[in-house]
Design a protein around this motif. Sequence first.
Motif, PDB file in Angstrom:
ATOM      1  N   ALA A 186      31.765  23.319 -61.558  1.00 22.59           N
ATOM      2  CA  ALA A 186      33.119  23.175 -61.013  1.00 22.59           C
ATOM      3  C   ALA A 186      33.141  23.481 -59.518  1.00 22.59           C
ATOM      4  O   ALA A 186      33.843  22.807 -58.746  1.00 22.59           O
ATOM      5  CB  ALA A 186      34.075  24.098 -61.763  1.00 22.59           C
ATOM      6  N   ILE A 187      32.371  24.473 -59.104  1.00 21.58           N
ATOM      7  CA  ILE A 187      32.299  24.798 -57.679  1.00 21.58           C
ATOM      8  C   ILE A 187      31.647  23.657 -56.910  1.00 21.58           C
ATOM      9  O   ILE A 187      32.128  23.239 -55.845  1.00 21.58           O
ATOM     10  CB  ILE A 187      31.534  26.113 -57.471  1.00 21.58           C
ATOM     11  CG1 ILE A 187      32.384  27.294 -57.949  1.00 21.58           C
ATOM     12  CG2 ILE A 187      31.157  26.296 -55.994  1.00 21.58           C
ATOM     13  CD1 ILE A 187      31.654  28.616 -57.923  1.00 21.58           C
ATOM     14  N   MET A 188      30.547  23.121 -57.428  1.00 21.42           N
ATOM     15  CA  MET A 188      29.891  22.000 -56.746  1.00 21.42           C
ATOM     16  C   MET A 188      30.849  20.820 -56.604  1.00 21.42           C
ATOM     17  O   MET A 188      30.942  20.205 -55.529  1.00 21.42           O
ATOM     18  CB  MET A 188      28.645  21.551 -57.507  1.00 21.42           C
ATOM     19  CG  MET A 188      27.950  20.350 -56.851  1.00 21.42           C
ATOM     20  SD  MET A 188      26.529  19.700 -57.779  1.00 21.42           S
ATOM     21  CE  MET A 188      27.345  18.971 -59.208  1.00 21.42           C
ATOM     22  N   ASP A 189      31.565  20.486 -57.667  1.00 21.37           N
ATOM     23  CA  ASP A 189      32.498  19.358 -57.614  1.00 21.37           C
ATOM     24  C   ASP A 189      33.599  19.598 -56.584  1.00 21.37           C
ATOM     25  O   ASP A 189      33.993  18.678 -55.852  1.00 21.37           O
ATOM     26  CB  ASP A 189      33.116  19.128 -58.991  1.00 21.37           C
ATOM     27  CG  ASP A 189      32.093  18.662 -60.022  1.00 21.37           C
ATOM     28  OD1 ASP A 189      31.015  18.195 -59.622  1.00 21.37           O
ATOM     29  OD2 ASP A 189      32.382  18.777 -61.231  1.00 21.37           O
ATOM     30  N   ALA A 190      34.076  20.838 -56.502  1.00 21.06           N
ATOM     31  CA  ALA A 190      35.143  21.156 -55.552  1.00 21.06           C
ATOM     32  C   ALA A 190      34.646  21.054 -54.114  1.00 21.06           C
ATOM     33  O   ALA A 190      35.360  20.576 -53.223  1.00 21.06           O
ATOM     34  CB  ALA A 190      35.683  22.561 -55.828  1.00 21.06           C
ATOM     35  N   VAL A 191      33.421  21.488 -53.874  1.00 23.40           N
ATOM     36  CA  VAL A 191      32.850  21.413 -52.524  1.00 23.40           C
ATOM     37  C   VAL A 191      32.596  19.963 -52.133  1.00 23.40           C
ATOM     38  O   VAL A 191      32.866  19.549 -50.996  1.00 23.40           O
ATOM     39  CB  VAL A 191      31.546  22.238 -52.443  1.00 23.40           C
ATOM     40  CG1 VAL A 191      30.846  22.010 -51.108  1.00 23.40           C
ATOM     41  CG2 VAL A 191      31.848  23.722 -52.630  1.00 23.40           C
ATOM     42  N   GLU A 192      32.097  19.167 -53.076  1.00 22.98           N
ATOM     43  CA  GLU A 192      31.877  17.744 -52.784  1.00 22.98           C
ATOM     44  C   GLU A 192      33.182  17.067 -52.389  1.00 22.98           C
ATOM     45  O   GLU A 192      33.210  16.219 -51.471  1.00 22.98           O
ATOM     46  CB  GLU A 192      31.271  17.055 -54.005  1.00 22.98           C
ATOM     47  CG  GLU A 192      31.013  15.572 -53.781  1.00 22.98           C
ATOM     48  CD  GLU A 192      30.532  14.861 -55.037  1.00 22.98           C
ATOM     49  OE1 GLU A 192      30.086  13.703 -54.919  1.00 22.98           O
ATOM     50  OE2 GLU A 192      30.623  15.455 -56.130  1.00 22.98           O
ATOM     51  N   GLU A 193      34.263  17.430 -53.058  1.00 27.27           N
ATOM     52  CA  GLU A 193      35.567  16.830 -52.758  1.00 27.27           C
ATOM     53  C   GLU A 193      36.132  17.339 -51.436  1.00 27.27           C
ATOM     54  O   GLU A 193      36.790  16.590 -50.697  1.00 27.27           O
ATOM     55  CB  GLU A 193      36.545  17.138 -53.886  1.00 27.27           C
ATOM     56  CG  GLU A 193      37.917  16.516 -53.697  1.00 27.27           C
ATOM     57  CD  GLU A 193      38.843  16.795 -54.860  1.00 27.27           C
ATOM     58  OE1 GLU A 193      40.045  16.492 -54.740  1.00 27.27           O
ATOM     59  OE2 GLU A 193      38.368  17.296 -55.899  1.00 27.27           O
ATOM     60  N   ALA A 194      35.850  18.597 -51.101  1.00 25.37           N
ATOM     61  CA  ALA A 194      36.465  19.213 -49.922  1.00 25.37           C
ATOM     62  C   ALA A 194      35.752  18.879 -48.625  1.00 25.37           C
ATOM     63  O   ALA A 194      36.371  18.893 -47.554  1.00 25.37           O
ATOM     64  CB  ALA A 194      36.512  20.732 -50.099  1.00 25.37           C
ATOM     65  N   ILE A 195      34.451  18.573 -48.685  1.00 21.51           N
ATOM     66  CA  ILE A 195      33.668  18.345 -47.468  1.00 21.51           C
ATOM     67  C   ILE A 195      32.986  16.987 -47.554  1.00 21.51           C
ATOM     68  O   ILE A 195      32.064  16.793 -48.359  1.00 21.51           O
ATOM     69  CB  ILE A 195      32.617  19.455 -47.265  1.00 21.51           C
ATOM     70  CG1 ILE A 195      33.289  20.824 -47.191  1.00 21.51           C
ATOM     71  CG2 ILE A 195      31.789  19.198 -46.008  1.00 21.51           C
ATOM     72  CD1 ILE A 195      32.314  21.980 -47.067  1.00 21.51           C
TER      73      ILE A 195
END
Length: 276
Positions: free
Chosen positions: A136-145
């Motif tokens: 979930a953290i990886m997916d959120a970072v991919e979306e944010a940056i």
Amino acid sequence: MRLQVDHATTYHFDPPMHGVVQTLRLWPTECENQQTLDWQVDAGAAAIGAGFRDGAGDWVETATLMGAVESLTIRVTGTVETVDCGGVLKGLRERVPPQAYLRTTRATLPDRAILDLARSATSDVSETDVLARSHAIMDAVEEAIAYTPGETEHGTTAAEALALGHGVCQDHAHVIIAAARSIGIPARYVTGYLFASEEDGAHEASHAWAELYVPDLGWVGFDASNGKCPDAHYIRVGSGLDADGAAPIRGVLKGAGQETLDAHVSVDQVRDQGAQ
């Protein structure tokens, strides 16, 4: 998958330095994910010191060149056989406990935005499901940056990259690490190489990603630049608390002046000649 690496890094010094000492962490990790078939590190006229394996399982050597040093080239060539272990790092012998990777650094210090990202991404995931929380953290970072070369620098911190919303693999890894540590998941920075075809997009062959510690699995890699866990396209080399700690080459200079760097990296797949 059999991958062939050619990586040359040249340092230019103006005026010449009185001496240069480089710490080299340039050898593929000894683990079940990959097997080194041949590997050479050439430092030209520099003297190579005795090597050692550090607590994280990385092989380290030093290259020393004294006198009037105008330039120094470090070249790595070799071939590695890789396998897909589903992102799980298997068979690495290391002495550093996972809890050591809860320490923060300047590059991975979480600000309010990173804390919010970590909590928001994992709010609907059980605290006991560390693997799902990590994804979930990886997916959120991919979306944010957004992956955007040239928008950040080597010294850009995780907080700065997240605020900008653009960056490269170093920035993705730093933000994943900062977010994971903020909710109690040990995390570290990993350097290596990536084989990417034209269909995979414009990713550099010299690559970085994060590893998070998952109970019952061990260290698992997460690459937000590509939205996946490392597979057979990746060669793992070294690790650390952040990009500086995991740097493949770190130098100490004797003298004052300007240092410039030129680097060329290529990673190619070696085809089975018998299949032609």
